[in-house]
Design an enzyme around this catalytic site. Structure first.
Site, PDB file in Angstrom:
ATOM      1  N   HIS A  72       0.722  -0.977   0.074  1.00  0.00           N
ATOM      2  CA  HIS A  72       0.017  -0.064   0.157  1.00  0.00           C
ATOM      3  C   HIS A  72       0.746   1.184  -0.043  1.00  0.00           C
ATOM      4  O   HIS A  72       1.738   1.406   1.048  1.00  0.00           O
ATOM      5  CB  HIS A  72      -0.885   0.062   1.221  1.00  0.00           C
ATOM      6  CG  HIS A  72      -2.094  -0.919   1.217  1.00  0.00           C
ATOM      7  ND1 HIS A  72      -3.197  -0.883   1.796  1.00  0.00           N
ATOM      8  CD2 HIS A  72      -2.575  -1.745   0.107  1.00  0.00           C
ATOM      9  CE1 HIS A  72      -3.957  -1.862   1.533  1.00  0.00           C
ATOM     10  NE2 HIS A  72      -3.517  -2.283   0.610  1.00  0.00           N
ATOM     11  N   TYR A 201      -9.034   5.756   7.421  1.00  0.00           N
ATOM     12  CA  TYR A 201      -9.250   6.088   8.944  1.00  0.00           C
ATOM     13  C   TYR A 201     -10.189   7.281   8.914  1.00  0.00           C
ATOM     14  O   TYR A 201      -9.746   8.336   8.427  1.00  0.00           O
ATOM     15  CB  TYR A 201      -8.007   6.692   9.349  1.00  0.00           C
ATOM     16  CG  TYR A 201      -6.795   5.611   9.582  1.00  0.00           C
ATOM     17  CD1 TYR A 201      -6.001   5.154   8.721  1.00  0.00           C
ATOM     18  CD2 TYR A 201      -6.623   5.087  10.985  1.00  0.00           C
ATOM     19  CE1 TYR A 201      -4.883   4.201   8.820  1.00  0.00           C
ATOM     20  CE2 TYR A 201      -5.618   4.254  11.056  1.00  0.00           C
ATOM     21  CZ  TYR A 201      -4.934   3.701  10.069  1.00  0.00           C
ATOM     22  OH  TYR A 201      -3.904   2.710  10.092  1.00  0.00           O
ATOM     23  N   PRO A 293      -3.557   1.088  18.759  1.00  0.00           N
ATOM     24  CA  PRO A 293      -3.514   0.487  17.706  1.00  0.00           C
ATOM     25  C   PRO A 293      -3.612   1.575  16.365  1.00  0.00           C
ATOM     26  O   PRO A 293      -3.019   0.989  15.197  1.00  0.00           O
ATOM     27  CB  PRO A 293      -4.719  -0.532  17.282  1.00  0.00           C
ATOM     28  CG  PRO A 293      -5.550  -0.186  18.322  1.00  0.00           C
ATOM     29  CD  PRO A 293      -4.991   0.583  19.431  1.00  0.00           C
ATOM     30  N   LYS A 297       1.479   0.211  14.883  1.00  0.00           N
ATOM     31  CA  LYS A 297       2.766   0.136  15.192  1.00  0.00           C
ATOM     32  C   LYS A 297       3.438  -1.026  16.204  1.00  0.00           C
ATOM     33  O   LYS A 297       4.706  -1.306  16.171  1.00  0.00           O
ATOM     34  CB  LYS A 297       3.312   1.502  15.912  1.00  0.00           C
ATOM     35  CG  LYS A 297       3.113   2.692  14.914  1.00  0.00           C
ATOM     36  CD  LYS A 297       4.472   2.723  13.989  1.00  0.00           C
ATOM     37  CE  LYS A 297       4.342   3.305  12.611  1.00  0.00           C
ATOM     38  NZ  LYS A 297       4.800   2.927  11.231  1.00  0.00           N
ATOM     39  N   TYR A 385       4.416   6.790   9.503  1.00  0.00           N
ATOM     40  CA  TYR A 385       3.635   5.915   9.103  1.00  0.00           C
ATOM     41  C   TYR A 385       4.311   4.430   8.708  1.00  0.00           C
ATOM     42  O   TYR A 385       4.362   3.479   8.894  1.00  0.00           O
ATOM     43  CB  TYR A 385       2.473   5.999   8.260  1.00  0.00           C
ATOM     44  CG  TYR A 385       1.077   5.097   8.388  1.00  0.00           C
ATOM     45  CD1 TYR A 385       0.055   5.332   9.206  1.00  0.00           C
ATOM     46  CD2 TYR A 385       1.304   3.867   7.616  1.00  0.00           C
ATOM     47  CE1 TYR A 385      -0.987   4.101   9.163  1.00  0.00           C
ATOM     48  CE2 TYR A 385       0.348   2.989   7.701  1.00  0.00           C
ATOM     49  CZ  TYR A 385      -0.872   3.095   8.540  1.00  0.00           C
ATOM     50  OH  TYR A 385      -1.837   2.273   8.620  1.00  0.00           O
TER      51      TYR A 385
HETATM   52  C1  PHB Z   1      -5.488  -3.916  11.186  1.00  0.00           C
HETATM   53  O1  PHB Z   1      -5.586  -4.126   9.904  1.00  0.00           O
HETATM   54  O2  PHB Z   1      -5.687  -4.886  11.811  1.00  0.00           O
HETATM   55  C2  PHB Z   1      -5.250  -2.462  11.447  1.00  0.00           C
HETATM   56  C3  PHB Z   1      -4.648  -1.737  10.327  1.00  0.00           C
HETATM   57  C4  PHB Z   1      -4.243  -0.343  10.766  1.00  0.00           C
HETATM   58  C5  PHB Z   1      -4.238   0.124  12.067  1.00  0.00           C
HETATM   59  C6  PHB Z   1      -4.617  -0.957  13.145  1.00  0.00           C
HETATM   60  C7  PHB Z   1      -5.061  -2.346  12.723  1.00  0.00           C
HETATM   61  O3  PHB Z   1      -4.012   1.397  12.323  1.00  0.00           O
END
Ligand code: PHB
Ligand code: APR
Length: 391
Positions: A72, A201, A293, A297, A385
């Site tokens: 990605h 997000y 989460p 990270k 990120y």
């Molecule tokens: C996930 O795919 O579990 C996931 C992705 C991004 C995040 C947290 C969890 O920031």
């Protein structure tokens, strides 16, 4: 039994460490509480930084990752009903992240370790650590009906947040820094192709939502909820309806629902132990620190710790020098605190807080507007990120 490094825990920290040590010709034994099946099937995060991907290739465990991982080059931030892409490749000199589930990483690492005939003791009960300040610390446990004692030069405490290593350190020898958040995430795994090619997000009046994925066929989605949310109150239709509302855009983007295979609620906290070492025991990964989460990270930070630890142990066994071992905690904590800051910042920017007043909400939207319209601000998000450089 005797070994050079006794590793407690077969999560990402313990298993990556065991393979890094193997490459340096340093012997280790991994002692794990659960069964192989349990650790290989436990659903956790799934975003790998480039450095983590590179390490898997260097260790010769990247073959499935190469075939199945999804690269990605950006993420979308969604607020006020519109999406804004952060282009990682363009902002970071072509860096990206790879979507590959943590339990798939675990399967690859365990397979490599066992293929090299290196020991992992699963289903070890009553694990305890002793003599941490002496010349030869030991790990005691019960396995296969017998009590065992493993003598080590050093112990690596890789047993996660609820493990026994950190809590075996005498009170007062370590300082804890922490923060709880007044919300959790309700996560689902659904049998439906993801409705977006990249992660979304979303900041919404009703609370945060995240669209993620595990493959072209499996979606992973999250909703901000109460920290002790009762899953019984969340039948599948209600989850999809809430996701639809929080992810909706003004231009009519559609989220596709499907059968939910798994649901769970995770609490959110920030937590750091200082120092990450006591006597001959080194803590790594979730045993030493937890990040919320948002930003994905946790796994990557665990990998960064054990790279530092392997390098320090390598230097010690090669030349007898202890300098890097002494500096283990200091080197790790510089990164740990930067990653704590980033995860806290993403969390604060994207979630609804119960005591927010209208000023805070306007400020949050202004921050998202700034982050998505200023190159300097987008670049700050992007470089964190995709993963800060290793020391
Ligand atoms: C996930 O795919 O579990 C996931 C992705 C991004 C995040 C947290 C969890 O920031
Ligand atoms: N004895 C032996 N093993 C133990 C004990 C114990 N007393 N307690 C826990 N364990 C094992 C757990 O069963 C688990 O397999 O230690 C392992 C710790 O693994 P993780 O919790 O995954 O922690 P870590 O390796 O530091 O990885 C951190 O993984 O799960 C994510 O959120 C986490 O992404 C972060 C990353």
């Amino acid at each position: 039994m005797r070994t050079q490094i006794g590793i407690v825990g077969a999560g990402p920290a313990g298993l990556f460490l065991s393979l890094l040590l193997q490459r340096l010709g340093i012997e280790s034994v991994v002692v794990e509480l659960h069964t192989r099946k349990y650790v290989e099937e436990r659903i956790r995060a799934g975003v790998l930084e480039q450095g983590t991907v590179d390490l898997m290739h260097e260790l010769g465990v990247g073959e499935r990752l190469k075939r199945q991982g999804l690269q990605h080059g950006g993420i979308e931030l969604r607020f006020n009903g519109s999406g804004h892409r952060i282009d990682f490749r363009e902002l970071t000199g072509d860096k990206c992240v790879t979507i590959y589930a943590q339990h798939e990483v675990i399967k690859d690492l365990i397979a490599a370790r066992l293929a090299a005939n290196q020991p992992i003791i699963f289903e070890a009960e009553d694990v305890s650590v002793h003599g941490l300040e002496g010349a030869s610390p030991t790990i005691h446990f019960h396995a296969n009906g017998a009590t065992q004692e493993l003598q080590c030069d050093f112990i690596a405490g890789c047993d996660g947040f609820h493990g026994i290593c950190r809590t075996s350190v005498p009170a007062g020898a370590m300082q804890i820094y922490d923060r709880d958040y007044p919300f959790g995430w309700l996560g689902i795994l659904a049998q439906v192709p993801p409705s977006s090619h990249e992660l979304i997000y979303a900041n919404h009046q009703r609370g945060f939502a995240l669209l993620s994925m595990r493959s072209h066929k499996i979606s992973r989605l999250y909703l901000q909820c109460e920290p002790d949310e009762d899953l019984a109150l969340w039948p599948d239709e209600r989850i999809w309806q809430e996701l639809h509302q929080r992810l909706a855009t003004k231009d009519g983007w559609k989220l596709t629902g499907g059968p939910i295979m798994q649901k769970g609620v995770t609490g959110m906290r920030s937590f750091v132990t200082e120092p990450m070492q006591f006597g001959k025991m080194f803590l790594a990964g979730d045993a030493a620190h937890i990040v919320p989460p948002t930003g994905a990270k946790g796994l990557n930070l665990a990998v960064a710790d054990v790279r530092v630890l392997a390098r320090a142990l390598g230097e010690f066994y090669q030349s007898g020098k202890r300098e890097l071992l002494h500096r283990y905690s200091e080197i790790c904590l510089r990164r740990v605190w930067k990653v704590q800051r980033f995860s806290w910042w993403m969390t604060s920017m994207l979630h609804r807080f119960a005591n927010d007043n209208p000023f805070d909400q306007r400020r949050q939207i202004a921050e998202l507007d700034y982050v998505t319209s200023s190159r300097a601000a987008s670049q700050t998000l992007a470089e964190n990120y995709v993963g800060l450089p290793m020391d």
